[in-house]
Scaffold this motif. Structure first.
Motif, PDB file in Angstrom:
ATOM      1  N   TYR A   1       0.852  -1.190   0.000  1.00  0.00           N
ATOM      2  CA  TYR A   1       0.000   0.000   0.000  1.00  0.00           C
ATOM      3  C   TYR A   1       0.888   1.239   0.000  1.00  0.00           C
ATOM      4  N   PRO A   2       0.630   2.188  -0.899  1.00  0.00           N
ATOM      5  CA  PRO A   2       1.527   3.361  -0.980  1.00  0.00           C
ATOM      6  C   PRO A   2       1.381   4.259   0.239  1.00  0.00           C
ATOM      7  N   MET A   3       2.484   4.860   0.617  1.00  0.00           N
ATOM      8  CA  MET A   3       2.525   5.785   1.750  1.00  0.00           C
ATOM      9  C   MET A   3       2.457   7.203   1.230  1.00  0.00           C
ATOM     10  N   PRO A   4       1.556   8.020   1.736  1.00  0.00           N
ATOM     11  CA  PRO A   4       1.477   9.404   1.239  1.00  0.00           C
ATOM     12  C   PRO A   4       2.625  10.261   1.761  1.00  0.00           C
ATOM     13  N   ALA A   5       2.873  11.360   1.067  1.00  0.00           N
ATOM     14  CA  ALA A   5       3.888  12.308   1.510  1.00  0.00           C
ATOM     15  C   ALA A   5       3.461  12.924   2.843  1.00  0.00           C
ATOM     16  N   GLN A   6       4.404  13.043   3.763  1.00  0.00           N
ATOM     17  CA  GLN A   6       4.076  13.552   5.087  1.00  0.00           C
ATOM     18  C   GLN A   6       5.338  13.943   5.833  1.00  0.00           C
ATOM     19  N   THR A   7       5.121  14.680   6.912  1.00  0.00           N
ATOM     20  CA  THR A   7       6.211  15.089   7.795  1.00  0.00           C
ATOM     21  C   THR A   7       6.090  14.331   9.105  1.00  0.00           C
ATOM     22  N   LEU A   8       7.164  13.674   9.488  1.00  0.00           N
ATOM     23  CA  LEU A   8       7.178  12.864  10.705  1.00  0.00           C
ATOM     24  C   LEU A   8       8.002  13.571  11.765  1.00  0.00           C
ATOM     25  N   LYS A   9       7.387  13.815  12.898  1.00  0.00           N
ATOM     26  CA  LYS A   9       8.114  14.400  14.016  1.00  0.00           C
ATOM     27  C   LYS A   9       8.904  13.318  14.750  1.00  0.00           C
ATOM     28  N   ALA A  10       9.887  13.762  15.505  1.00  0.00           N
ATOM     29  CA  ALA A  10      10.684  12.810  16.282  1.00  0.00           C
ATOM     30  C   ALA A  10       9.792  12.143  17.319  1.00  0.00           C
ATOM     31  N   GLY A  11       9.749  10.811  17.280  1.00  0.00           N
ATOM     32  CA  GLY A  11       8.908  10.061  18.198  1.00  0.00           C
ATOM     33  C   GLY A  11       9.659   9.424  19.345  1.00  0.00           C
ATOM     34  N   ARG A  12      10.987   9.571  19.379  1.00  0.00           N
ATOM     35  CA  ARG A  12      11.807   9.011  20.446  1.00  0.00           C
ATOM     36  C   ARG A  12      12.789  10.067  20.923  1.00  0.00           C
ATOM     37  N   LYS A  13      13.182   9.960  22.167  1.00  0.00           N
ATOM     38  CA  LYS A  13      14.193  10.861  22.697  1.00  0.00           C
ATOM     39  C   LYS A  13      15.594  10.440  22.292  1.00  0.00           C
ATOM     40  N   GLU A  14      15.801   9.135  22.162  1.00  0.00           N
ATOM     41  CA  GLU A  14      17.099   8.602  21.795  1.00  0.00           C
ATOM     42  C   GLU A  14      16.911   7.524  20.753  1.00  0.00           C
ATOM     43  N   PRO A  15      17.925   7.290  19.921  1.00  0.00           N
ATOM     44  CA  PRO A  15      17.815   6.199  18.942  1.00  0.00           C
ATOM     45  C   PRO A  15      17.702   4.852  19.624  1.00  0.00           C
ATOM     46  N   LEU A  16      17.180   3.899  18.876  1.00  0.00           N
ATOM     47  CA  LEU A  16      17.056   2.550  19.406  1.00  0.00           C
ATOM     48  C   LEU A  16      18.426   1.937  19.626  1.00  0.00           C
ATOM     49  N   ALA A  17      18.530   1.124  20.669  1.00  0.00           N
ATOM     50  CA  ALA A  17      19.771   0.398  20.924  1.00  0.00           C
ATOM     51  C   ALA A  17      19.878  -0.758  19.946  1.00  0.00           C
ATOM     52  N   ALA A  18      20.935  -0.766  19.168  1.00  0.00           N
ATOM     53  CA  ALA A  18      21.130  -1.818  18.180  1.00  0.00           C
ATOM     54  C   ALA A  18      21.866  -2.978  18.821  1.00  0.00           C
ATOM     55  N   PRO A  19      21.271  -4.170  18.888  1.00  0.00           N
ATOM     56  CA  PRO A  19      21.941  -5.299  19.562  1.00  0.00           C
ATOM     57  C   PRO A  19      23.192  -5.768  18.842  1.00  0.00           C
ATOM     58  N   LEU A  20      23.295  -5.515  17.544  1.00  0.00           N
ATOM     59  CA  LEU A  20      24.449  -5.970  16.779  1.00  0.00           C
ATOM     60  C   LEU A  20      25.347  -4.808  16.364  1.00  0.00           C
ATOM     61  N   ALA A  21      25.239  -3.688  17.052  1.00  0.00           N
ATOM     62  CA  ALA A  21      26.044  -2.537  16.685  1.00  0.00           C
ATOM     63  C   ALA A  21      27.509  -2.774  17.040  1.00  0.00           C
ATOM     64  N   ARG A  22      28.391  -2.158  16.271  1.00  0.00           N
ATOM     65  CA  ARG A  22      29.822  -2.290  16.495  1.00  0.00           C
ATOM     66  C   ARG A  22      30.393  -0.969  16.960  1.00  0.00           C
ATOM     67  N   SER A  23      31.407  -1.033  17.795  1.00  0.00           N
ATOM     68  CA  SER A  23      32.076   0.178  18.239  1.00  0.00           C
ATOM     69  C   SER A  23      32.860   0.785  17.084  1.00  0.00           C
TER      70      SER A  23
END
Length: 335
Positions: free
Chosen positions: A289-311
């Motif tokens: 289903y196509p997504m319409p054009a829109q503006t998304l506000k920040a919904g989190r205070k911090e980015p998600l913690a990535a379990p496989l992130a590397r230093s």
């Protein structure tokens, strides 16, 4: 800075280990008896413990070494990216894209190609952007995700008009989709099947290329069994079968879905077209289903913690440099 594995910071009390080690350390000094001490009255020696900091530089280096080790384990990331424009390659040179970038006030923003799985990719990697960074997404179309995107950065999705989006990219030359088919038929009927699938390969502007073989593989999606009296091998499996039978029908078997007919349409053009359209409709992939054009506000205070992130690499280099300095100071102190 952003820590992707914050639980490692609970081990910060290990920084007290170098302090405890330095406080317990004792230096032995040689005692020489003076010649005039014979005239003094004998007295039992008394010892007094005095807390004295020694080798402060070595102590600080060891504490910094442990801190950098914890930062490396906690995947401490320093956001360095600013405003970014994610643009589809087909819109890179269009005047519409340049106009949208200027109207959004992101003329000096960095540009990156549009990821395939946009929203999941941003959720996994947005820790690389500074908290005040903005995202501008320019695409011909976008699929509606199952859940509304929640990012730690503001993002604006702008879709190209249909006249621009309909233009195929220059580098996107039509590459036919290879579809594997197994045909088992008598020798006198095999050329007719080959001619039929050759005609199918030219349909739909050559979007599909049908490759015929004798035995099925994991990529086989259709098996044509043109034998009225014999049964196919039990090991043959495919999602769809075309089999010769007394009547027309559709049956679900353990080997796959079977379409049966007393005589397959190898000469009738209209019947072959109907068979082709029915086949394509049954195997067509669902369009999102196509997504319409829109503006998304920040919904989190911090980015998600990535379990496989590397230093990042700079943490490893800093850890190596501190280890080398600690070894040098320890060696110099023992001399």
């Amino acid at each position: 800075m952003t820590s992707m594995q914050p639980f490692w910071w609970l081990a910060l009390p290990v920084l007290l280990l170098p302090v405890w080690w330095h406080m317990r350390k004792r230096e032995r000094t040689r005692t020489d008896i003076l010649a005039t001490a014979r005239f003094l009255p004998a007295a039992a020696p008394q010892q007094q413990r005095v807390l004295r900091w020694s080798d402060v530089l070595l102590l600080l280096v060891r504490m910094a070494l442990l801190f950098m080790l914890l930062a490396w384990l906690a995947v401490l990331v320093m956001p360095w990216k600013g405003d970014t424009v994610f643009i589809d390659p087909s819109l890179e040179s269009s005047p519409w894209a340049a106009q949208q970038v200027q109207s959004a006030g992101m003329g000096a923003a960095a540009r990156e190609p549009l990821p395939a799985d946009l929203w999941n990719w941003l959720a996994r990697n947005e820790h690389e952007w500074r908290p005040e960074a903005r995202f501008l997404i320019l695409a011909p179309r976008a699929a509606m995700p199952a859940l509304p995107p929640r990012l730690a950065h503001a993002a604006e999705l702008r879709l190209a008009p249909s006249a621009i989006a309909a233009q195929p990219p220059v580098a996107a030359a039509a590459t036919p989709r290879k579809r594997h088919v197994v045909v088992s038929a008598p020798a006198e009927r095999l050329p007719r099947w080959q001619a039929l699938f050759a005609a199918f390969s030219t349909a739909a502007d050559g979007a599909n290329l049908y490759l015929l073989s004798d035995t099925p593989t994991t990529d086989t999606e259709l098996i044509v069994w043109d034998h009225s009296g014999n049964e196919p091998p039990a090991s043959w499996k495919a999602p769809l079968w075309w089999r010769t039978a007394v009547t027309n029908g559709q049956t679900q078997t353990p080997e796959g879905l079977a379409w049966t007919a007393p005589q397959w349409p190898l000469h009738d053009v209209d019947a072959a077209r109907a068979l082709y359209e029915r086949w394509q409709a049954a195997t067509a992939q669902m369009s999102p289903y196509p997504m319409p054009a829109q503006t998304l506000k920040a919904g989190r205070k911090e980015p998600l913690a990535a379990p496989l992130a590397r230093s990042p690499e700079w943490l490893a280099l800093a850890l190596l440099a501190l280890f080398a300095i600690e070894r040098i100071l320890t060696h110099a102190r023992s001399r």
